[in-house]
Design an enzyme around this catalytic site. Structure first.
Site, mmCIF file in Angstrom:
data_model
loop_
_atom_site.group_PDB
_atom_site.id
_atom_site.type_symbol
_atom_site.label_atom_id
_atom_site.label_comp_id
_atom_site.label_asym_id
_atom_site.label_seq_id
_atom_site.Cartn_x
_atom_site.Cartn_y
_atom_site.Cartn_z
ATOM 1 N N ASP A 177 61.631 -26.355 57.079
ATOM 2 C CA ASP A 177 61.082 -25.002 56.995
ATOM 3 C C ASP A 177 59.728 -24.884 57.679
ATOM 4 O OD1 ASP A 177 59.803 -26.559 55.138
ATOM 5 O OD2 ASP A 177 60.586 -25.503 53.388
ATOM 6 N N ASP A 198 65.863 -30.926 52.216
ATOM 7 C CA ASP A 198 64.615 -30.792 51.470
ATOM 8 C C ASP A 198 64.962 -30.662 49.998
ATOM 9 O OD1 ASP A 198 63.101 -30.724 53.681
ATOM 10 O OD2 ASP A 198 62.849 -28.556 53.738
ATOM 11 N N ASP A 230 58.461 -29.399 61.236
ATOM 12 C CA ASP A 230 59.851 -29.841 61.132
ATOM 13 C C ASP A 230 60.626 -29.606 62.426
ATOM 14 O OD1 ASP A 230 59.579 -30.648 58.511
ATOM 15 O OD2 ASP A 230 60.138 -28.699 57.685
HETATM 16 P P1 ATP Z 1 60.334 -30.437 49.855
HETATM 17 O O1 ATP Z 1 60.861 -31.257 48.741
HETATM 18 O O2 ATP Z 1 61.184 -29.266 50.116
HETATM 19 O O3 ATP Z 1 59.893 -31.218 51.030
HETATM 20 P P2 ATP Z 1 57.877 -30.218 48.516
HETATM 21 O O4 ATP Z 1 57.309 -28.978 47.977
HETATM 22 O O5 ATP Z 1 58.214 -31.275 47.548
HETATM 23 O O6 ATP Z 1 59.045 -29.729 49.362
HETATM 24 P P3 ATP Z 1 55.576 -30.246 50.126
HETATM 25 O O7 ATP Z 1 55.605 -28.781 50.098
HETATM 26 O O8 ATP Z 1 55.290 -30.956 51.395
HETATM 27 O O9 ATP Z 1 56.915 -30.844 49.590
HETATM 28 O O10 ATP Z 1 54.575 -30.724 49.010
HETATM 29 C C1 ATP Z 1 54.184 -32.064 48.913
HETATM 30 C C2 ATP Z 1 53.212 -32.232 47.790
HETATM 31 O O11 ATP Z 1 52.056 -31.433 48.027
HETATM 32 C C3 ATP Z 1 53.740 -31.747 46.452
HETATM 33 O O12 ATP Z 1 54.396 -32.758 45.758
HETATM 34 C C4 ATP Z 1 52.482 -31.333 45.720
HETATM 35 O O13 ATP Z 1 51.889 -32.454 45.127
HETATM 36 C C5 ATP Z 1 51.600 -30.866 46.835
HETATM 37 N N1 ATP Z 1 51.629 -29.409 46.924
HETATM 38 C C6 ATP Z 1 52.696 -28.615 47.075
HETATM 39 N N2 ATP Z 1 52.335 -27.330 47.130
HETATM 40 C C7 ATP Z 1 51.013 -27.294 47.040
HETATM 41 C C8 ATP Z 1 50.027 -26.248 47.070
HETATM 42 N N3 ATP Z 1 50.368 -24.989 47.209
HETATM 43 N N4 ATP Z 1 48.747 -26.597 46.936
HETATM 44 C C9 ATP Z 1 48.397 -27.886 46.807
HETATM 45 N N5 ATP Z 1 49.252 -28.896 46.780
HETATM 46 C C10 ATP Z 1 50.544 -28.617 46.897
#
Ligand code: ATP
Length: 913
Positions: A643, A331, A647
Site C-alpha cells: 500500500d 500485509d 512497496d
Molecule cells: P502491515 O502488517 O500491513 O505491514 P503494519 O501496520 O503492521 O502493517 P506498519 O504500518 O509498517 O505495519 O507499522 C509498523 C509498526 O509501526 C507498527 O507495529 C507500530 O509499532 C508502528 N506504527 C504503526 N502505525 C503507527 C503510527 N500511526 N504512529 C506511530 N507508530 C506506528
C-alpha cells in the site's frame, strides 16, 4: 481571474502566485467559489485519446489472413459468375467483421469502465478544512496538500515543502526522484529543473508539501502531450500473443496444404474451378478463426467476474497469471485483520492495566491489575495516554450513534483510550499546541510531535512507535509519581512479549525536550527520550481471511504474512489465521523471520529458506523486494500486496502486484496489476479462483473448437485425395464455423467454475495449454467427424440423395457432433452429470438456437438456395443424432478411463502444500 500561464510561475514568489490565482494559502478557496470555477475551467481530466477510433477498429477486422483468403475466394467466385456463392462469402466477411467489431468494442468498454472505477483522490484545503475529493473536481486556485505516496492531481506551484521528492519519470523519463523547493527560480530554468512546480500524474515518493493549482485537465503539461499517453493495446496478454503466433504458423501450414490439395486434384484431371473451391474449403475449414476473439471475450468475462468480487484488474495478463499463483505474500493490518483497533492493555512504570469497552466508543474504563493501584494515581500512565492523544493525526466521529475514526485506526484507538481516562481532547490540544510533527512512515516506525509549553519553557516532544525503535532512543523512564528514573529495558521487553503473544499490536510512547526557541522538529531531534509506557491493541483476524487462507492451502498456494508489526504479535495473528500450516516443516524451520534476520541473510541463503518462512515481521518495504525475488528464484509465481510508496518496487517485481484500493497510495496503485476495492485478503483468493476459472474455460473452448477445424480439413483432404465429390462446400464450412462458434463454443466462456477448482495444484505457466491427453482427445473427435460426416455423406449418396441433400446430412453431422461434444467440454475431466445438467443456462440457450438454425438451414428454401442445402428425412436424422450421441459416449468413456488412470486430478490436495 486570469490564469497567468504565460507568466512564468516559477519566477514569482509563491505567495504572489497564490494571489494571482485569487486564492489563500491558509484557508484555500471558499466552498461557494468552487462551482463557478468548475464551470469555467471544466473537469480536471485529461481528455484520453483512444488508441483507435470505431472506424479503424471496424476496418481492422478485415486485416486478418482468413479474411484475405475469403475475399480472394469471393472475388474469384464472382469472376466465375457464381453470384450466390460470392454473395454468401462476402456476407460472411461482413458479418464476421461486425461481430468482431461489436465484441471488441464491448470488451474494450468493459475494461475501460473498470479502469474508471479506480478514482484518484486528492487532499485539498477548502474553507480552511482539508477534504479528500476526487481529483477531477479540482479547480485552479485550489490548495493541494501532498504527502508521500500521492499522485499529483494537477499542475501546482509549491509554496511549502518538507523533504518533498517527486518521481517525474512519466513526464521527463528521469527515474531518479527530484527534490522540490518553493523558492523562485530564474526565468530560463528548463521545465525539468523547475523545482518549485510539480506536474499532474507525477508521484510523490517522499516528504510533504502544499501547492496551489495553476493548471488542470488538458491545460496541464501531461494534458498537452496526451498523445504520448494514448491508451495502450489493453487487449493483449501472453496467451493472446501465443495464440496469434500459433494461428500464423498454422495459416502457413494450411496454405501449403491447400496448394497441395489444388495441385493434386488438378493433376488428377479434376476441373480447376472445383479444385479451387476445394482448396478454399480446406483453408476456411482448417483455420480456427474464432479463437482469438473467444480468448479475448473469455478474458473480459473473467475481468468482469473479478470486478464483481472486488478485484479490479489493471493489466489483462494478470487474469492469466492469477490462475498460476503459487504464493501469496500479504500485509497483515487491514488485509488479513479487520483494522479496527481497540486498546486492551496498558503498561507503564512496571504496572499493567486493562482497558474495558469495545470498538471506537470512548465509553470504558482503565482498570488496574490487582497490584497496580489506580490508573488515576499513576502519572506515567496519564502521560502515556496524553502522548497518544497529542501525537495523533486522526479524529473520532459519531454517526448515527456509531463511533468511527477519520484517519489511521491505530491512532483512533489511542484517542479512545485517552478519552476513557477522562482526558479532554480539545483542552489538551489548547494547552500544548502543536508546532510541528514528523508523520509516521513505515521505514522509521515512529511519529513525533513538537508542542509549545508556553513562553520561556522548553518545548515538549511526544513520540510513539514500534517498541524497539522507541526504546533504542530512550535514556530514562517515568515512575508512577512522574519522576524520571533509570530505564529497565529488560522488564519492558518482558511485558511487551507477554502482550504481543496475545496478538496485541503494541506501541511505545516517550517524551523529550527541545530548546524554547525550536519551531520545527527533525529525525535527529528524536534522542534522549523518557519512556512513558506501552499500549497494546487488538486487531482481530478477518473471519473470511481465515477461510481464504484455508482455501489457498487446499489449492496448493502458500500464504506468507509480511508485516511491519512485532514478530511476536505477527506470530500470534498468524496462528489464529492458520498460517503456521503453510510452513510445512515448521518444526524444522523458523516460522517467523524478522527484518534483522533478513538483513543478515545473503541472497542465496534467503532463497534456501524463503519457502519455509510463514511470517516476515518488521520487514521493510525494501526487504519485500528481496523476498519476492527469492520466492521467484524458487520457481514461485508470487502475488504480493502493498500500500505504501516504498512497496512499488516489490509490487512491480511480483508476478501479480496487488494494491489496496481503500488504504493504498496512488503510487502503489500505479505499480499494481490488480487493486482490491475492499483491501481484503479473501478478495485475492477469490481473484485466484476466478483466474483459474478463466483459464479452465479458455482451455475448454480450445479443446472444443480445434476438432472442428481438424475434421473439416480432413474431410476435404480425404475427398480430394480419394477423388470423390466434396462432402462440404466452402459456404457450408463458413456456416458451420460461424454459427457453432458463436452459439455453442462461446457459451463455454460462461461455464461456472468447477467445484474442485481450488483443490487442484496451481497451473505451471510454462506448461503448454494443451497437454498430450487433450491433443489425443482433439484427434479422436477430429476422426469421429471425418468418419461420421464422410460416412453419412457416402451413405446418403448411396441411398440416392442429391448432392445437396447428402451435403446437408454431412453439415448436420458436423453440427450435431459439435453440439454433443460441447457437453463433454463443459469439464475437461468430469462428466456433465457431475457438473449439474443446468448449471450453465447459456448452453441450453445456445443449443436450442443452434437446433433452430439447423432446421432452417435444412428446410427453409431461401437457406437451401444460399447454402446449397436440401431437405432431408427421418432416416437421415436418426443417423445424424446417433453420430452425435456416439461422439458424446466415446469422449465420455475416454474421460472415464482418464479419471481411472490419473486419479490425482480429482484428488483433493493435502492441507499442507
Ligand atoms: P502491515 O502488517 O500491513 O505491514 P503494519 O501496520 O503492521 O502493517 P506498519 O504500518 O509498517 O505495519 O507499522 C509498523 C509498526 O509501526 C507498527 O507495529 C507500530 O509499532 C508502528 N506504527 C504503526 N502505525 C503507527 C503510527 N500511526 N504512529 C506511530 N507508530 C506506528
Amino acid at each position: 481571474m486570469e490564469i497567468p500561464l504565460e507568466t512564468h510561475l516559477h519566477q514569482l514568489p509563491a505567495d504572489e502566485v497564490v494571489k494571482l490565482l485569487d486564492s489563500d494559502s491558509k484557508t484555500g478557496l471558499e466552498l461557494f467559489e468552487i462551482q463557478a470555477r468548475q464551470e469555467r475551467f471544466g473537469p480536471n481530466a485529461i481528455p484520453v485519446r483512444r488508441g483507435r477510433g470505431p472506424l479503424l477498429t471496424f476496418l481492422l477486422q478485415f486485416h486478418q489472413p482468413l479474411i484475405y483468403i475469403l475475399v480472394a475466394a469471393g472475388g474469384i467466385t464472382a469472376a466465375l459468375h457464381e453470384w450466390i456463392d460470392a454473395g454468401v462469402i462476402f456476407a460472411v466477411v461482413l458479418v464476421n467483421a461486425i461481430i468482431g467489431f461489436l465484441q471488441e468494442s464491448k470488451a474494450a468498454k468493459a475494461l475501460e469502465a473498470l479502469a474508471k472505477m479506480t478514482v484518484t483522490e486528492a487532499s485539498v484545503l477548502r474553507s480552511g478544512e482539508v477534504h479528500k475529493i476526487p481529483s477531477v473536481e479540482l479547480v485552479p486556485g485550489d490548495i493541494v496538500v501532498l504527502q508521500s505516496g500521492d499522485k499529483i492531481p494537477a499542475d501546482l506551484r509549491l509554496f511549502r515543502c518538507r523533504d518533498l521528492q517527486v518521481d517525474e519519470s512519466t513526464l521527463t523519463g528521469e527515474s531518479v526522484p527530484v527534490q522540490k523547493n518553493p523558492e523562485p527560480l530564474p526565468a530560463v530554468t528548463p521545465l525539468a529543473e523547475r523545482c518549485n512546480l510539480v506536474y499532474s500524474s507525477t508521484l510523490v515518493t517522499f516528504g510533504q508539501g502544499r501547492g496551489v493549482v495553476f493548471a488542470t485537465g488538458g491545460k496541464t503539461e501531461v494534458g498537452r502531450i496526451s498523445e504520448m499517453v494514448s491508451t495502450a493495446d489493453i487487449m493483449q496478454t501472453p496467451l493472446t500473443r501465443k495464440i496469434a503466433r500459433f494461428s500464423h504458423l498454422l495459416l502457413i501450414v494450411i496454405l501449403v496444404l491447400a496448394g497441395i490439395t489444388f495441385g493434386v486434384g488438378v493433376l488428377r484431371g479434376e476441373s480447376a474451378f472445383d479444385m479451387f473451391m476445394a482448396a478454399v474449403a480446406f483453408a476456411v475449414g482448417a483455420i480456427p478463426e474464432g479463437l482469438p476473439a473467444a480468448v479475448t471475450i473469455t478474458l473480459a468475462i473473467g475481468v468482469g467476474r473479478m470486478a464483481r468480487r472486488r478485484a479490479i484488474i489493471r493489466k489483462l495478463p494478470a487474469v492469466e497469471t492469477l490462475g498460476s499463483t503459487t504464493t501469496i505474500c500479504s500485509d497483515k493490518t487491514g488485509t488479513l485483520t479487520v483494522n479496527q483497533m481497540t486498546v486492551r492493555e496498558i503498561y507503564s512504570a512496571g504496572r499493567r492495566y486493562q482497558v474495558t469497552g469495545s470498538g471506537y466508543d470512548p465509553d470504558g474504563h482503565i482498570k488496574a491489575n490487582a497490584d497496580a493501584g489506580d490508573a488515576a494515581d499513576n502519572a506515567s500512565v496519564k502521560e502515556c495516554l496524553q502522548a497518544g492523544l497529542l501525537c495523533n493525526d486522526s479524529t473520532l466521529v459519531q454517526k448515527e450513534g456509531r463511533w468511527s475514526v477519520n484517519g489511521d485506526p491505530t491512532e483512533g484507538a489511542l484517542l479512545v483510550s485517552a478519552l476513557k481516562t477522562g482526558l479532554d481532547e480539545r483542552q489538551v490540544a489548547q494547552q500544548w499546541p502543536r508546532l510541528d510533527s514528523i508523520p509516521f512512515e513505515s521505514q522509521h516506525q515512529y511519529m513525533a510531535t513538537l508542542h509549545n509549553r508556553g513562553a520561556g519553557s522548553s518545548r515538549l516532544v511526544y513520540v510513539k512507535g514500534a517498541v524497539e525503535v522507541i526504546l533504542s532512543k530512550c535514556k530514562s523512564a517515568l515512575d508512577p509519581r512522574g519522576h524520571t528514573v533509570a530505564l529497565d529495558a529488560a522488564a519492558i521487553h518482558a511485558d511487551l512479549e507477554e502482550m504481543a503473544s496475545e496478538g496485541l499490536r503494541v506501541l511505545a510512547f516517550a517524551k523529550g525536550e527541545m530548546p524554547a526557541e525550536a519551531t520545527a522538529i527533525g529525525h535527529s531531534d528524536i534522542a534522549n527520550l523518557t519512556f512513558l509506557g506501552l499500549q497494546g491493541m487488538i486487531d482481530p483476524p478477518r473471519p473470511e481471511a481465515i477461510q481464504a487462507v484455508r482455501a489457498c492451502h487446499n489449492a496448493g498456494i502458500r500464504v506468507k504474512m509480511i508485516t511491519g508489526d512485532h514478530p511476536v504479535t505477527a506470530r500470534s495473528i498468524a496462528k489464529k489465521l492458520g498460517l503456521d500450516g503453510a510452513a510445512s516443516d515448521a518444526a524444522r524451520s523458523p516460522l517467523v523471520m524478522t527484518s534483522h534476520d533478513l538483513a543478515e541473510k545473503s541472497d542465496q541463503e534467503l532463497i534456501d529458506i524463503a519457502d519455509r518462512v510463514a511470517v516476515f515481521a518488521r520487514a521493510t518495504p525494501e526487504q519485500k523486494l528481496r523476498i519476492v525475488r527469492a520466492l521467484q528464484a524458487n520457481g514461485h509465481v508470487v502475488a504480493m500486496t502493498g500500500d505504501g510508496v516504498n512497496d512499488a518496487p516489490a509490487l512491480k517485481q511480483a508476478d501479480i502486484g496487488v494494491a489496496m484500493g481503500v488504504g493504498g497510495t496512488e503510487v502503489a496503485k500505479e505499480s499494481a496489476d490488480m487493486i482490491l476495492t475492499d483491501d481484503n485478503f479473501a478478495t485475492i483468493e477469490a481473484a485466484v479462483e476466478e483466474g483459474r476459472g478463466v483459464f479452465d474455460n479458455l482451455t475448454k473452448f480450445i479443446v472444443w473448437t480445434l476438432p472442428t477445424n481438424l475434421g473439416e480439413g480432413l474431410v476435404i483432404l480425404a475427398a480430394v485425395f480419394a477423388g470423390v465429390t466434396l462432402p462440404l462446400l466452402p459456404v457450408q464450412i463458413l456456416w458451420i464455423n460461424m454459427t457453432t462458434a458463436v452459439l455453442l463454443g462461446l457459451m463455454l466462456a460462461f461455464e461456472p467454475k468447477e467445484l474442485d477448482i481450488m483443490r487442484r495444484p496451481p497451473r505451471d505457466p510454462k506448461t503448454p495449454i494443451l497437454d498430450g491427453m487433450l491433443i489425443v482427445r482433439i484427434c479422436i473427435v477430429g476422426l469421429i467427424l471425418l468418419i461420421g460426416a464422410f460416412g453419412s455423406f457416402e451413405w446418403a449418396l448411396g441411398q440416392g440423395f442429391s448432392d445437396a441433400a447428402a451435403r446437408t446430412v454431412a453439415v448436420n453431422v458436423f453440427v450435431m457432433v459439435e453440439l454433443f461434444y460441447l457437453f463433454n467440454c463443459r469439464s475437461l475431466t468430469k462428466s456433465m452429470f457431475a457438473l449439474g445438467l443446468f448449471s450453465n443456462r447459456w448452453i441450453a440457450i445456445g443449443v436450442t438456437s443452434m437446433v433452430a438454425l439447423q432446421l432452417a438451414f435444412t428446410y427453409v428454401p431461401f437457406m437451401n438456395h444460399m447454402f446449397h442445402s436440401a431437405p432431408i428425412g427421418w432416416d437421415a436424422w436418426w443417423r445424424i443424432l446417433l453420430t452425435g450421441v456416439a461422439a458424446y459416449v466415446i469422449i465420455g468413456t475416454e474421460k472415464w478411463f482418464r479419471r481411472l488412470w490419473t486419479p490425482h486430478r480429482n484428488v483433493r490436495l493435502a492441507d499442507n502444500p
